[in-house]
Design a protein around this motif. Sequence first.
Motif, PDB file in Angstrom:
ATOM      1  N   SER A  84       0.827  -1.210   0.000  1.00 33.60           N
ATOM      2  CA  SER A  84       0.000   0.000   0.000  1.00 33.60           C
ATOM      3  C   SER A  84       0.859   1.257   0.000  1.00 33.60           C
ATOM      4  O   SER A  84       0.533   2.239  -0.681  1.00 33.60           O
ATOM      5  CB  SER A  84      -0.928   0.003   1.213  1.00 33.60           C
ATOM      6  OG  SER A  84      -1.829  -1.060   1.143  1.00 33.60           O
ATOM      7  N   ARG A  89      -2.195   1.922  -3.315  1.00 30.66           N
ATOM      8  CA  ARG A  89      -3.447   1.167  -3.381  1.00 30.66           C
ATOM      9  C   ARG A  89      -3.449   0.076  -2.315  1.00 30.66           C
ATOM     10  O   ARG A  89      -2.398  -0.465  -1.971  1.00 30.66           O
ATOM     11  CB  ARG A  89      -3.603   0.501  -4.749  1.00 30.66           C
ATOM     12  CG  ARG A  89      -3.714   1.480  -5.900  1.00 30.66           C
ATOM     13  CD  ARG A  89      -3.832   0.767  -7.205  1.00 30.66           C
ATOM     14  NE  ARG A  89      -2.614  -0.024  -7.405  1.00 30.66           N
ATOM     15  CZ  ARG A  89      -2.473  -0.948  -8.326  1.00 30.66           C
ATOM     16  NH1 ARG A  89      -3.450  -1.219  -9.136  1.00 30.66           N
ATOM     17  NH2 ARG A  89      -1.342  -1.609  -8.451  1.00 30.66           N
ATOM     18  N   LYS A  90      -4.636  -0.249  -1.840  1.00 28.83           N
ATOM     19  CA  LYS A  90      -4.768  -1.358  -0.904  1.00 28.83           C
ATOM     20  C   LYS A  90      -4.826  -2.674  -1.665  1.00 28.83           C
ATOM     21  O   LYS A  90      -5.238  -2.710  -2.827  1.00 28.83           O
ATOM     22  CB  LYS A  90      -6.051  -1.219  -0.072  1.00 28.83           C
ATOM     23  CG  LYS A  90      -6.012  -0.123   0.950  1.00 28.83           C
ATOM     24  CD  LYS A  90      -7.266  -0.137   1.793  1.00 28.83           C
ATOM     25  CE  LYS A  90      -7.180   0.911   2.869  1.00 28.83           C
ATOM     26  NZ  LYS A  90      -8.358   0.874   3.745  1.00 28.83           N
TER      27      LYS A  90
END
Length: 157
Positions: A84, A89-90
């Motif tokens: 992340s 982004r996760k």
Amino acid sequence: MATSVRELWGRRWHQLLRRILVTLGSWPLSVVFGRIGYILGSFLVSGVYHSVIVLSLNGAVEMWWMPLSFGMMGVAIVLEHWFSLLTGRKVGGWVGRLWTVGWVLVWGSMIVDGLARAGLFGCSKEFDIFVASPVKDAVRWYVMGFDNWLRTYAPQT
């Protein structure tokens, strides 16, 4: 279905021992190692807890089995956090599901194997008499009935 290992252990799995694990593992290790210590500490304490259960059932099981496999679940969450930070982004979506399934299949199988080696999946005589036998008998009756029907009505080759 969980789309990350963090989601699996943080939201999808039971939270019965969460407070104890945080108190005994996360807080002490977070003082020394920060966020990584917080995450790994709870999983290592969980591994020790499960190891005590396994060893109480069967002293011949390797003591390191549970702490290693639970500790690796913490490593996955740390890797997801680093992902992340690097990408912004996760972990999620179908790739996250594949990641979670793959990681849990590798390290989760060690957890299940350790529990099985301890005899946790063996059933008692009472279970076999009152539950398993009647179920086996019912299944046998249906299977044998279907087999007889096939032998009577199915064309012979």
